[in-house]
Motif scaffolding. Structure first.
Motif, PDB file in Angstrom:
ATOM      1  N   THR A   1      -5.366   2.338  -4.655  1.00 55.03           N
ATOM      2  CA  THR A   1      -6.625   2.899  -5.151  1.00 55.03           C
ATOM      3  C   THR A   1      -6.783   4.374  -4.772  1.00 55.03           C
ATOM      4  OG1 THR A   1      -7.728   0.755  -5.053  1.00 55.03           O
ATOM      5  CG2 THR A   1      -9.137   2.701  -5.022  1.00 55.03           C
ATOM      6  N   GLY A   2      -7.205   5.165  -5.748  1.00 62.34           N
ATOM      7  CA  GLY A   2      -7.450   6.584  -5.516  1.00 62.34           C
ATOM      8  C   GLY A   2      -6.268   7.481  -5.799  1.00 62.34           C
ATOM      9  N   LEU A   3      -5.093   6.900  -6.040  1.00 62.78           N
ATOM     10  CA  LEU A   3      -3.915   7.704  -6.360  1.00 62.78           C
ATOM     11  C   LEU A   3      -3.854   7.970  -7.861  1.00 62.78           C
ATOM     12  CD1 LEU A   3      -1.176   6.039  -4.105  1.00 62.78           C
ATOM     13  CD2 LEU A   3      -2.683   7.973  -3.589  1.00 62.78           C
ATOM     14  N   PRO A   4      -3.120   8.995  -8.274  1.00 62.82           N
ATOM     15  CA  PRO A   4      -3.015   9.280  -9.710  1.00 62.82           C
ATOM     16  C   PRO A   4      -2.477   8.101 -10.514  1.00 62.82           C
ATOM     17  CG  PRO A   4      -2.198  11.130  -8.425  1.00 62.82           C
ATOM     18  CD  PRO A   4      -2.448  10.019  -7.456  1.00 62.82           C
ATOM     19  N   VAL A   5      -1.561   7.344  -9.918  1.00 65.59           N
ATOM     20  CA  VAL A   5      -1.042   6.123 -10.542  1.00 65.59           C
ATOM     21  C   VAL A   5      -1.344   4.974  -9.595  1.00 65.59           C
ATOM     22  CG1 VAL A   5       0.990   4.908 -11.405  1.00 65.59           C
ATOM     23  CG2 VAL A   5       0.769   7.376 -11.776  1.00 65.59           C
ATOM     24  N   ASP A   6      -2.203   4.070 -10.031  1.00 62.37           N
ATOM     25  CA  ASP A   6      -2.673   3.007  -9.141  1.00 62.37           C
ATOM     26  C   ASP A   6      -2.307   1.623  -9.660  1.00 62.37           C
ATOM     27  OD1 ASP A   6      -4.325   2.878 -11.315  1.00 62.37           O
ATOM     28  OD2 ASP A   6      -6.214   2.920 -10.187  1.00 62.37           O
ATOM     29  N   ILE A   7      -1.178   1.516 -10.365  1.00 60.59           N
ATOM     30  CA  ILE A   7      -0.730   0.229 -10.877  1.00 60.59           C
ATOM     31  C   ILE A   7       0.616  -0.127 -10.248  1.00 60.59           C
ATOM     32  CG2 ILE A   7      -1.965   0.498 -13.048  1.00 60.59           C
ATOM     33  CD1 ILE A   7       0.686   1.240 -14.389  1.00 60.59           C
ATOM     34  N   SER A   8       0.895  -1.407 -10.181  1.00 63.48           N
ATOM     35  CA  SER A   8       2.179  -1.883  -9.685  1.00 63.48           C
ATOM     36  C   SER A   8       2.377  -3.317 -10.151  1.00 63.48           C
ATOM     37  CB  SER A   8       2.243  -1.831  -8.147  1.00 63.48           C
ATOM     38  OG  SER A   8       1.521  -2.915  -7.578  1.00 63.48           O
ATOM     39  N   CYS A   9       3.571  -3.814  -9.949  1.00 66.85           N
ATOM     40  CA  CYS A   9       3.844  -5.248 -10.027  1.00 66.85           C
ATOM     41  C   CYS A   9       3.911  -5.724  -8.587  1.00 66.85           C
ATOM     42  CB  CYS A   9       5.161  -5.529 -10.733  1.00 66.85           C
ATOM     43  SG  CYS A   9       5.193  -5.053 -12.477  1.00 66.85           S
ATOM     44  N   HIS A  10       2.982  -6.558  -8.166  1.00 72.74           N
ATOM     45  CA  HIS A  10       2.972  -6.953  -6.769  1.00 72.74           C
ATOM     46  C   HIS A  10       2.902  -8.467  -6.607  1.00 72.74           C
ATOM     47  CE1 HIS A  10      -1.076  -5.606  -8.019  1.00 72.74           C
ATOM     48  NE2 HIS A  10      -1.547  -6.637  -7.328  1.00 72.74           N
ATOM     49  N   ILE A  11       3.316  -8.896  -5.429  1.00 68.51           N
ATOM     50  CA  ILE A  11       3.412 -10.321  -5.112  1.00 68.51           C
ATOM     51  C   ILE A  11       2.121 -10.765  -4.441  1.00 68.51           C
ATOM     52  CG2 ILE A  11       4.691 -12.048  -3.772  1.00 68.51           C
ATOM     53  CD1 ILE A  11       7.121 -10.113  -3.953  1.00 68.51           C
ATOM     54  N   ASP A  12       1.496 -11.776  -5.005  1.00 66.32           N
ATOM     55  CA  ASP A  12       0.243 -12.279  -4.438  1.00 66.32           C
ATOM     56  C   ASP A  12       0.441 -13.554  -3.612  1.00 66.32           C
ATOM     57  OD1 ASP A  12      -1.360 -10.257  -5.513  1.00 66.32           O
ATOM     58  OD2 ASP A  12      -1.560 -11.324  -7.418  1.00 66.32           O
ATOM     59  N   ASP A  13       1.336 -14.420  -4.056  1.00 66.33           N
ATOM     60  CA  ASP A  13       1.449 -15.752  -3.451  1.00 66.33           C
ATOM     61  C   ASP A  13       2.533 -15.801  -2.374  1.00 66.33           C
ATOM     62  OD1 ASP A  13       3.391 -15.309  -5.319  1.00 66.33           O
ATOM     63  OD2 ASP A  13       3.244 -17.276  -6.276  1.00 66.33           O
ATOM     64  N   PHE A  14       2.437 -14.877  -1.419  1.00 66.84           N
ATOM     65  CA  PHE A  14       3.411 -14.846  -0.319  1.00 66.84           C
ATOM     66  C   PHE A  14       2.651 -14.580   0.974  1.00 66.84           C
ATOM     67  CE2 PHE A  14       6.259 -12.662   2.612  1.00 66.84           C
ATOM     68  CZ  PHE A  14       7.364 -13.503   2.605  1.00 66.84           C
ATOM     69  N   ASP A  15       2.703 -15.525   1.910  1.00 63.32           N
ATOM     70  CA  ASP A  15       2.015 -15.416   3.193  1.00 63.32           C
ATOM     71  C   ASP A  15       3.061 -15.354   4.299  1.00 63.32           C
ATOM     72  OD1 ASP A  15       0.581 -15.682   5.524  1.00 63.32           O
ATOM     73  OD2 ASP A  15      -0.675 -17.328   4.821  1.00 63.32           O
ATOM     74  N   ALA A  16       3.300 -14.154   4.802  1.00 62.10           N
ATOM     75  CA  ALA A  16       4.346 -13.980   5.814  1.00 62.10           C
ATOM     76  C   ALA A  16       4.054 -14.785   7.074  1.00 62.10           C
ATOM     77  CB  ALA A  16       4.506 -12.504   6.158  1.00 62.10           C
ATOM     78  N   PHE A  17       2.786 -14.913   7.443  1.00 59.60           N
ATOM     79  CA  PHE A  17       2.449 -15.657   8.651  1.00 59.60           C
ATOM     80  C   PHE A  17       2.848 -17.125   8.526  1.00 59.60           C
ATOM     81  CE2 PHE A  17      -1.180 -12.665  10.182  1.00 59.60           C
ATOM     82  CZ  PHE A  17      -0.220 -11.728  10.543  1.00 59.60           C
ATOM     83  N   SER A  18       2.569 -17.729   7.380  1.00 56.62           N
ATOM     84  CA  SER A  18       2.932 -19.136   7.221  1.00 56.62           C
ATOM     85  C   SER A  18       4.430 -19.307   7.030  1.00 56.62           C
ATOM     86  CB  SER A  18       2.180 -19.750   6.041  1.00 56.62           C
ATOM     87  OG  SER A  18       2.547 -19.133   4.820  1.00 56.62           O
ATOM     88  N   GLU A  19       5.078 -18.341   6.418  1.00 53.37           N
ATOM     89  CA  GLU A  19       6.528 -18.446   6.181  1.00 53.37           C
ATOM     90  C   GLU A  19       7.329 -18.211   7.455  1.00 53.37           C
ATOM     91  OE1 GLU A  19       8.206 -19.288   3.565  1.00 53.37           O
ATOM     92  OE2 GLU A  19       6.826 -19.113   1.882  1.00 53.37           O
ATOM     93  N   LEU A  20       6.890 -17.266   8.278  1.00 49.67           N
ATOM     94  CA  LEU A  20       7.701 -16.823   9.410  1.00 49.67           C
ATOM     95  C   LEU A  20       7.066 -17.089  10.767  1.00 49.67           C
ATOM     96  CD1 LEU A  20       8.732 -13.351   7.928  1.00 49.67           C
ATOM     97  CD2 LEU A  20      10.161 -15.403   8.041  1.00 49.67           C
TER      98      LEU A  20
END
Length: 410
Positions: A44-63
């Motif tokens: 947010t606030g950057l000239p380009v504020d879009i990405s393809c990002h991962i939502d369903d990944f919880d490092a705490f539960s995985e590791l």
């Protein structure tokens, strides 16, 4: 196909991407032919504020919390993908010959998410608040080291850096270690998160990112004449490689064969590709020669396909020169998953394995009309069923570093 003396077996693979937390879910997302780009609150606030990002990944539960807190996002994704690849290959770290198991990973940029935070603390006059883990996180070899630590792999372990070709270069080096007799098993590939505010700002300043922030899903459009740059992403892909005889002796499933590899340098410009794709062409031809294949043998190309005006134009020229006026069908995975920098090359290699296995070529998103005079057979709309025995995965990076992999059916 008949096995050759320089073949290496792919016996396991894993992917964690914006398309899903597994190889199967990523494949399913690819086959929709729809981009996963969207507005990213982290940017947010950057000239380009879009990405393809991962939502369903919880490092705490995985590791677990202690390990997850010590590592950063790139290491989280890579470590979990490595565990998945080991499981897919039906390897057991409790019983494998650990001294003969290598870990070779590629890197584009390491731990960029943490640099800004730690430097901000320092410039605020708060050195006591700087994490002592900032140093080991910043050392490029540390993700490979963390995988070795986690799985007890005590063979060769290191990282190779060739920018956005990093994951493919790591796979090529892993093959050489197996052929040299240095390892029995190598875990290889790459993980990376490009969702770093500094990195996103720099790519934007370079003019490399799409500016279609009002319509993220149409932003990344490889080989389309209205392309204007790529969309940042994150992810990881790990392959388990073995010599075919070793895989057969332990009863492993051979998913594909890595038959040939080659790398080259453009020696042209720090960030721009050679306009005629000189280095890319040399890498493709050398990889095919290493595999004992001709251009006519190739049934599919998983392209680098970043959606930049110069990069796609150069790659299209190369493909038309190598394969003639009717090149094999191509796809551009970044159109759906975005550009995960060094990890993209590994993700695309894994997708190429699945293409060979499933006899389907996933479609490219947002490719509606190509440049005049450069018509590739870009698969769009729906997956295309095809009998493919040989496919290539091409990856090119800043510095003019190119790596091409030739994969075949077992």
């Amino acid at each position: 196909m008949t096995r050759g003396p320089r073949d290496v077996a792919v016996t396991g693979l894993a992917m964690i991407t914006p398309g899903g937390p597994t190889a199967d879910s990523t494949w399913d997302s690819m086959c929709t032919g729809q981009s996963l780009a969207r507005t990213d609150p982290h940017l947010t606030g950057l000239p380009v504020d879009i990405s393809c990002h991962i939502d369903d990944f919880d490092a705490f539960s995985e590791l677990g919390r202690p390990l997850a807190r010590r590592l950063d996002r790139t290491a989280h994704l890579t470590l979990v993908a490595a565990r998945q690849a080991v499981t897919d290959a039906k390897l057991d770290p409790a019983h494998w010959p650990s001294e003969r198991v290598g870990v070779i990973l590629g890197v584009g940029g390491n731990s960029l998410q943490n640099y800004g935070r730690e430097f901000a603390l320092l410039t605020q006059g708060r050195p006591a608040a700087v994490s002592p883990m900032a140093l080991p996180r910043s050392v490029p070899n540390m993700v490979a080291a963390e995988v070795s630590l986690d799985l007890g792999a005590r063979g060769p372990g290191f990282t190779v850096a060739s920018a956005c070709a990093g994951g493919a270069t790591a796979i090529a080096v892993a093959r050489q270690l197996l052929l040299a007799g240095s390892c029995d098993i190598v875990l290889t590939g790459s993980g990376e998160s490009g969702r770093c505010r500094m990195g996103a700002t720099c790519f934007s300043q370079l003019g490399a990112l799409s500016r279609r922030t009002d319509d993220p899903a149409s932003a990344c459009r490889p080989f389309d004449r209205q392309r204007d740059g790529f969309v940042l992403s994150e992810g990881a892909a790990i392959l388990a490689l073995e010599l075919p005889d070793h895989a057969v002796r332990r009863g492993a499933r051979i998913r594909a064969l890595l038959r040939g590899c080659a790398s080259s340098s453009d020696a042209y410009h720090p960030v721009a590709p050679h306009p005629e794709g000189d280095g890319a062409e040399r890498a493709i031809r050398a990889a095919l020669a290493d595999a004992g294949c001709t251009p006519a043998d190739v049934g599919h190309v998983n392209t680098h396909g970043t959606s930049t005006p110069a990069g796609d134009a150069a790659e299209a020229r190369v493909l038309l020169r190598v394969f003639g006026a009717a090149p094999p069908p191509v796809t551009a995975s970044k159109s759906v998953l975005g550009h995960a920098l060094g990890a993209s090359a590994a993700i695309e290699a894994a997708l190429t394995v699945l293409t060979l296995e499933r006899r389907q070529i996933p479609p490219t998103a947002n490719c509606h009309a190509q440049d005049d005079g450069r018509a590739l057979d870009v698969v769009t709309g729906q997956p295309r069923t095809a009998e493919i025995d040989v496919a290539i995965s091409s990856s090119f990076g800043f510095g003019g570093q190119n790596t091409v992999l030739v994969l075949t059916t077992p």
